[in-house]
Design an enzyme around this catalytic site. Structure first.
Site, PDB file in Angstrom:
ATOM      1  CB  CYS A  66      38.948  38.831  33.455  1.00  0.00           C
ATOM      2  SG  CYS A  66      39.173  39.107  35.238  1.00  0.00           S
ATOM      3  CB  CYS A 157      39.834  44.272  39.555  1.00  0.00           C
ATOM      4  SG  CYS A 157      39.095  44.501  37.922  1.00  0.00           S
ATOM      5  CD  GLU A 187      33.620  43.297  43.503  1.00  0.00           C
ATOM      6  OE1 GLU A 187      32.914  44.136  42.922  1.00  0.00           O
ATOM      7  OE2 GLU A 187      33.953  42.207  42.988  1.00  0.00           O
ATOM      8  CB  THR A 250      32.698  43.754  39.407  1.00  0.00           C
ATOM      9  OG1 THR A 250      33.631  42.922  40.113  1.00  0.00           O
ATOM     10  CG2 THR A 250      32.928  45.206  39.776  1.00  0.00           C
ATOM     11  CB  SER A 317      34.551  31.709  41.889  1.00  0.00           C
ATOM     12  OG  SER A 317      34.382  32.527  40.753  1.00  0.00           O
ATOM     13  CB  SER A 318      30.601  35.906  43.088  1.00  0.00           C
ATOM     14  OG  SER A 318      29.350  36.440  42.735  1.00  0.00           O
ATOM     15  CB  SER A 380      39.526  33.133  39.568  1.00  0.00           C
ATOM     16  OG  SER A 380      39.089  34.407  39.961  1.00  0.00           O
TER      17      SER A 380
END
EC number: 1.17.7.4
Length: 398
Positions: A66, A157, A187, A250, A317-318, A380
């Site tokens: 992203c 971000c 995060e 997020t 990675s969520s 990612s």
């Protein structure tokens, strides 16, 4: 601490940088050279499908890097070029992708070590350069690094920063922040550091549990034990859940975040009545566009006629994990891998991570005959990694 005042002062410091060093054009060119793939570009141009022999590949229409990740990775690489001789540290993985983090290590970027969840900043010195990753950093870490005299390169971000503004708004108006997230995730740790009173809920089940407590149907001791690591210091569920606002990590599942917001809106409506709702519930909109796009694309992909589905992204990675969850809801045979090396062409096997389980080996995972394979990747994951996975699948099929 007045977190808003601290951030304002930090942003005006000559030792703080959140813009990077290269022009947008140069940054895009550098990333394209490092991570883009001609094969993936060709598949995109062909309607996200690719056929080779008996193999028919269907790519999700939104996947991979992203713009927030692209920005963070590019800024990290620019930092080493801008400071060729200085000590450069990073407070955590820049993103949840092993190949990108390994590349930073090869550039002699040092990762802050942690023991039992506590980071050790003792080796960081005055004048050192410290990168804050895409997930952000806690306000306490920022303050410590600023006081040490470090040069801070902030790749957080902007969508994450937006959530920080939301919880600061909750704090200003004396609302408790209900944060939909994983309480140990970098995060969420950062977001909660900007909040006043807060409670982290993992999923809809936990949200409903809290709702029942608010309506007087719970046990205090059980509640405190259940959320013992997920609330702010001094949190009192009998006092601090009368005024709530919702925010989120997020990368959580968009539909679940929305439903959790509705749960607490209905709860406050039931307890305090429609005339008092605005005094007890703050609406929210902190869902990341990129997360939403990738999840929507995944929902479309799993409606296709697929034999198997490969999800590519870091195991921690969520956002990738939630893509895997979507595949499971459709009972599609799916495999979550973090690198192409998890696939053995010679053995037709895949070393993958089932949801909530340890890594396991699946032999003969690619069936004989014509086969439809769905592929997606987390935010990612570079295109080149996706291309390498496709090449391995082609080699097995041929």
């Amino acid at each position: 601490m007045d977190t808003q005042a601290f951030r304002r002062s930090l942003h005006h410091s000559d030792r703080y940088n959140r813009r990077g060093f290269d022009s947008p054009t140069k940054r895009a060119q550098a990333l394209e050279e490092a991570y883009q793939s001609d094969l993936i570009s060709s598949i995109r141009d062909n309607g996200f499908t690719y056929t080779k022999g008996r193999l028919n590949i269907k790519l999700a229409q939104a996947f991979g890097f992203c713009w927030g990740v692209e920005r963070a990775v590019a800024m990290a690489y620019e930092t080493r070029r801008h400071y060729p001789n200085e000590n450069i540290w990073i407070t955590n993985e820049i993103i949840h992708n092993p190949s990108v983090n390994d590349h930073l290590r090869k550039m002699n970027v040092k990762f802050i070590s942690a023991k039992n969840g506590i980071k050790d900043f003792s080796l960081v010195s005055n004048g050192d350069v410290v990168i804050l990753p895409a997930f952000g950093a806690t306000v306490q870490e920022m303050k410590l690094l600023h006081e040490k005299g470090c040069h801070i390169i902030d790749t957080t971000c902007p969508w994450v920063s937006k959530v920080w503004h939301t919880v600061e708004k909750h704090k200003k108006h004396v609302f408790t922040s209900i944060i939909h997230g994983k309480f140990k995730h970098e995060e969420t740790l950062a977001t909660s550091s900007f909040a006043g009173k807060y409670l982290v809920v993992l999923d809809l089940e936990e949200a409903n549990y809290v709702s029942e407590y608010i309506l007087g149907k719970g046990n205090r001791n059980e509640f405190m034990n259940k959320f013992s690591k997920a609330f702010s210091n001094g949190f009192d569920p009998d006092k601090d859940l009368d005024r709530v606002g919702v925010a989120n990590q997020t990368t959580m599942l968009k539909s679940e975040t929305e439903e959790i917001g509705k749960v607490f809106e209905r709860t406050m409506l039931k307890k305090f009545g429609p005339e008092n709702l605005n005094s007890h519930f703050l609406a929210f909109n902190t869902i990341c566009d990129a997360t939403e796009e990738r999840q929507d694309a995944m929902f479309s992909l799993v409606d296709e006629d697929l034999d198997i589905l490969v999800v590519i992204g870091g195991f921690n990675s969520s956002n990738t994990t939630h893509l895997q969850e979507i595949a499971i809801t459709k009972n599609i045979s799916s495999f979550h891998i973090d690198t192409p090396e998890r696939i053995s062409v010679k053995e037709n096997s895949i070393f993958h991570k089932p949801l909530g389980s340890e890594l396991e080996l699946k032999k003969n995972f690619l069936p004989s005959g014509k086969i439809n394979v769905g592929i997606t990747s987390g935010a990612s994951t570079p295109d080149k990694v996706v291309a390498d996975v496709i090449e391995k699948l082609i080699d097995i099929a041929s």
